[in-house]
Design a protein around this motif. Structure first.
Motif, PDB file in Angstrom:
ATOM      1  N   GLY A   1       0.808  -1.211   0.000  1.00  0.00           N
ATOM      2  CA  GLY A   1       0.000   0.000   0.000  1.00  0.00           C
ATOM      3  C   GLY A   1       0.842   1.262   0.000  1.00  0.00           C
ATOM      4  O   GLY A   1       2.078   1.214  -0.112  1.00  0.00           O
ATOM      5  N   PHE A   2       0.186   2.388   0.111  1.00  0.00           N
ATOM      6  CA  PHE A   2       0.866   3.682   0.122  1.00  0.00           C
ATOM      7  C   PHE A   2      -0.001   4.690   0.854  1.00  0.00           C
ATOM      8  O   PHE A   2      -1.143   4.387   1.226  1.00  0.00           O
ATOM      9  CB  PHE A   2       1.169   4.163  -1.300  1.00  0.00           C
ATOM     10  N   SER A   3       0.544   5.860   1.076  1.00  0.00           N
ATOM     11  CA  SER A   3      -0.178   6.920   1.782  1.00  0.00           C
ATOM     12  C   SER A   3      -0.375   8.115   0.865  1.00  0.00           C
ATOM     13  O   SER A   3       0.484   8.417   0.024  1.00  0.00           O
ATOM     14  CB  SER A   3       0.595   7.365   3.031  1.00  0.00           C
ATOM     15  N   THR A   4      -1.491   8.807   1.026  1.00  0.00           N
ATOM     16  CA  THR A   4      -1.743  10.039   0.294  1.00  0.00           C
ATOM     17  C   THR A   4      -2.728  10.877   1.107  1.00  0.00           C
ATOM     18  O   THR A   4      -3.235  10.440   2.141  1.00  0.00           O
ATOM     19  CB  THR A   4      -2.273   9.755  -1.123  1.00  0.00           C
ATOM     20  N   THR A   5      -2.978  12.076   0.621  1.00  0.00           N
ATOM     21  CA  THR A   5      -3.875  13.009   1.313  1.00  0.00           C
ATOM     22  C   THR A   5      -5.167  13.160   0.526  1.00  0.00           C
ATOM     23  O   THR A   5      -5.148  13.266  -0.704  1.00  0.00           O
ATOM     24  CB  THR A   5      -3.212  14.392   1.485  1.00  0.00           C
TER      25      THR A   5
ATOM     26  N   ALA B   1      -8.204   1.763   3.699  1.00  0.00           N
ATOM     27  CA  ALA B   1      -7.279   1.213   4.689  1.00  0.00           C
ATOM     28  C   ALA B   1      -7.281  -0.311   4.664  1.00  0.00           C
ATOM     29  O   ALA B   1      -6.260  -0.954   4.961  1.00  0.00           O
ATOM     30  CB  ALA B   1      -7.640   1.721   6.083  1.00  0.00           C
ATOM     31  N   LYS B   2      -8.395  -0.915   4.296  1.00  0.00           N
ATOM     32  CA  LYS B   2      -8.488  -2.377   4.241  1.00  0.00           C
ATOM     33  C   LYS B   2      -7.544  -2.956   3.193  1.00  0.00           C
ATOM     34  O   LYS B   2      -7.148  -4.119   3.271  1.00  0.00           O
ATOM     35  CB  LYS B   2      -9.925  -2.798   3.948  1.00  0.00           C
ATOM     36  N   ALA B   3      -7.206  -2.138   2.181  1.00  0.00           N
ATOM     37  CA  ALA B   3      -6.284  -2.597   1.139  1.00  0.00           C
ATOM     38  C   ALA B   3      -4.861  -2.110   1.388  1.00  0.00           C
ATOM     39  O   ALA B   3      -3.963  -2.389   0.590  1.00  0.00           O
ATOM     40  CB  ALA B   3      -6.768  -2.113  -0.231  1.00  0.00           C
ATOM     41  N   GLY B   4      -4.658  -1.343   2.474  1.00  0.00           N
ATOM     42  CA  GLY B   4      -3.323  -0.843   2.790  1.00  0.00           C
ATOM     43  C   GLY B   4      -3.060   0.574   2.310  1.00  0.00           C
ATOM     44  O   GLY B   4      -1.930   1.063   2.400  1.00  0.00           O
ATOM     45  N   ILE B   5      -4.092   1.247   1.793  1.00  0.00           N
ATOM     46  CA  ILE B   5      -3.935   2.639   1.334  1.00  0.00           C
ATOM     47  C   ILE B   5      -4.379   3.553   2.470  1.00  0.00           C
ATOM     48  O   ILE B   5      -5.543   3.530   2.890  1.00  0.00           O
ATOM     49  CB  ILE B   5      -4.766   2.896   0.065  1.00  0.00           C
ATOM     50  N   GLN B   6      -3.446   4.362   2.959  1.00  0.00           N
ATOM     51  CA  GLN B   6      -3.717   5.222   4.109  1.00  0.00           C
ATOM     52  C   GLN B   6      -4.011   6.649   3.652  1.00  0.00           C
ATOM     53  O   GLN B   6      -3.199   7.265   2.957  1.00  0.00           O
ATOM     54  CB  GLN B   6      -2.507   5.227   5.059  1.00  0.00           C
ATOM     55  N   LEU B   7      -5.183   7.149   4.033  1.00  0.00           N
ATOM     56  CA  LEU B   7      -5.571   8.513   3.683  1.00  0.00           C
ATOM     57  C   LEU B   7      -5.424   9.423   4.891  1.00  0.00           C
ATOM     58  O   LEU B   7      -5.933   9.126   5.975  1.00  0.00           O
ATOM     59  CB  LEU B   7      -7.023   8.574   3.207  1.00  0.00           C
TER      60      LEU B   7
END
Length: 575
Positions: free
Chosen positions: A404-408, A430-436
């Protein structure tokens, strides 16, 4: 007060019938104003009260793009062409305003001529002249001053190199508009464009302005009136202002507006929920943004026949969608992961379920002529679809981000429904690992200083945000061009928030204006719609249905399809 990601969905079938007796002088019929004028009256007098949670992006007619701003400005500004003042779908048609008739094309559609009505006056009694409209259009060429408004004129008029009258005060150097006499305005286009009348009519950018009256960036504080009302002193940002009668406005020249209230009072910075409470109490008449009541008021209205009888729930013409910025997230597989993981059910509920809209497939909403339903590719237009985590993780592996990765993600902080959408996406991605990381900004600056400012988006690494769009006019050009054309990307007030700059789409926009057949143009528009969705740089959400409330003490109320809300230029108040 924090909004939750899951909002109660109340369907019409749960509300105990479709009509009620308001017991207070209204029609008592749910959805009556969707197709007809409710409480018709020519009574003059009283004070019409309007409010909004944040503030206008601008009051300068040239510098407005929000639909409610274009609706509101008709109270103090007239334009060459305007939307017809008619209920229902007839409101999506156009009517001459300052012009005697619709435009006359010549030179194969490259030249458009408008003849002005004579004797129409400003608030000081001086007559409106053609040069004032030329000046109004010329000032749209300076994006350092006109930061928010549409950029159609700068893209289409044959005026290459012109930088606006703030840099070049000699109006003779602006070749895009000619004024052979005091009552003739001639537009010179680079290429033919069959939809030019609609372009002229939808916004305030032909609202006349004498050059001597222009105060540049300060003009928003106290616009010079050509409409039925004028400003009583300066407007106070985040606070409000007052409109009073313009005694030089002449009803005989204006079939599109009434001048009923003595005063129109605007309050800004009032919480959305407090606006709802005042509407239900009848101490406030109009919620200016026109996007419908919030959760608590929605429940009250739909479960109380008396309140429901004063409410309307039409398809508003907006599509609430989520642009994904291609520069912040350049890998298409990473973007696909976001779309796959999106919980469409929670996003749908955030807008109120079946009362808040219909799940979207195409980006163009159903009221756009020639629009095809399309497919949403990586997600499902299903109110029960909660996302596909496995597909999202597969896409993440392809884009080199298996963990996953993070973004705003940004949203308009004064709009509880948009906050709920952002929170829903934060949870499902978030369930897929993408953090907002969620950040809210006021709607009055959102499209010129934050999500609509590409430099800010790049600096803050914004990957996606809430947004919505209604057609500038009801064709695919009037809907899609400002939000998909690379030429439409501007430093501030940018509506192309995905920052789409695809050669294939750009060529389509360059070529489509040359087509005279409306059906052929519609096919191109549908292709653009399809390419954008396939690019995974947008998450379709809902075709909006606003639950609007009209207090029984408001007259001449009707839903206007051109603006997607009640028509503000014709309202009155009961005695």
């Amino acid at each position: 007060m924090a909004a939750t990601a899951v909002v109660l969905s109340l369907g019409l079938s749960a509300c105990g019938g479709d009509s009620g007796d308001d017991g207070d002088g209204g029609t008592g019929q749910f959805n009556a104003a969707a197709t007809q004028v409710v409480n018709p009256s020519d009574r003059k007098g009283g004070v019409l009260k309007m409010a909004q949670p944040d503030d206008f992006e601008s009051l300068d007619p040239a510098n407005i793009y929000y639909a409610y701003g274009n609706n509101f400005l008709r109270l103090y500004s007239r334009t060459l062409i305007t939307y017809a003042s008619k209920p229902g779908q007839e409101g999506a048609t156009f009517s001459p305003d300052l012009a005697q008739s619709m435009g006359t094309p010549s030179d194969g559609g490259r030249t458009w001529t408008y003849k002005l009505k004579r004797g129409i006056k400003y608030e000081d009694g001086t007559e409106i002249k053609a040069k004032d409209i030329k000046y109004a259009v010329a000032r749209t060429f300076d994006r350092s001053v006109i930061r928010n408004g549409p950029s159609y004129f700068t893209q289409l008029l044959d005026a290459e190199g012109y930088e606006g009258p703030f840099k070049d005060k000699n109006l003779d150097n602006f070749k895009g508009v000619e004024t052979p006499d005091d009552y003739t305005v001639v537009f010179k286009l680079k290429d033919p464009f069959a939809e030019f009348d609609q372009l002229v009519g939808f916004s305030g950018q032909t609202a006349p302005l004498p050059q001597a009256k222009d105060t540049g960036v300060k003009y928003t504080e106290r616009p010079f009136s050509s409409g039925p009302y004028k400003w009583e002193g300066n407007y106070r940002p985040k606070q409000g202002g007052v409109l009073v009668r313009n005694t030089f406005w002449d009803q005989s020249t204006d079939p599109n507006r009434k001048q009923l209230p003595d005063r129109i009072e605007i309050q800004s910075g009032l919480k959305a929920e407090e606006i709802d409470n005042r509407l239900l109490a009848g101490t406030l008449h109009i919620d200016l943004p026109g996007s419908g009541v919030q959760t608590a008021a929605r429940q009250k209205i739909l479960t109380d026949p008396k309140l429901k009888g004063n409410a309307d729930n039409p398809l508003a013409g907006f599509h609430w969608f989520v642009p994904i910025n291609r520069k912040s997230i350049p890998n298409i597989e990473c973007r696909k992961a976001i779309v796959y993981a999106a919980d469409r059910a929670a996003m749908y509920r955030a807008y109120g379920g079946d009362v808040g809209g219909e799940p979207a497939t195409s980006i163009q909403p159903p009221n756009v002529v020639g629009r095809q339903k399309g497919t949403d590719y990586y997600t499902k237009a299903d109110p029960n679809f909660t996302g596909d985590v496995n597909q999202a993780k597969a896409a993440l592996a392809k884009c080199g981000q298996p963990n996953g990765f993070s973004t705003t993600m940004v949203y308009r902080s004064d709009r509880p429904k948009e906050k709920a959408v952002a929170e829903a996406l934060q949870q499902s991605l978030a369930k897929a690992g993408i953090q907002l990381t969620l950040k809210g900004f006021p709607s009055g600056t959102y499209t010129n200083e934050q999500f609509g400012a590409p430099a800010f988006v790049a600096r803050e690494k914004i990957g996606l945000g809430t947004y919505g769009w209604a057609p500038d006019w009801n064709t695919g050009y009037g809907y899609l061009q400002p939000i998909t054309d690379g030429k439409a990307i501007v430093p501030t007030g940018n509506a192309n928030m995905s920052e789409l700059d695809l050669p294939e789409i750009n060529k389509m926009w360059n070529d489509v204006v040359k087509l005279t057949d409306a059906n052929a143009r519609a096919q191109i528009y549908n292709q653009v719609d399809d390419i954008w969705r396939k690019d995974a740089s947008v998450i379709p959400n809902v075709y909006a249905k606003s639950l609007l409330y009209r207090p029984a003490n408001v007259t001449n109320v009707y839903f206007h399809a051109g603006f997607g809300m009640y028509d503000y230029a014709n309202l009155g108040v009961a005695g």
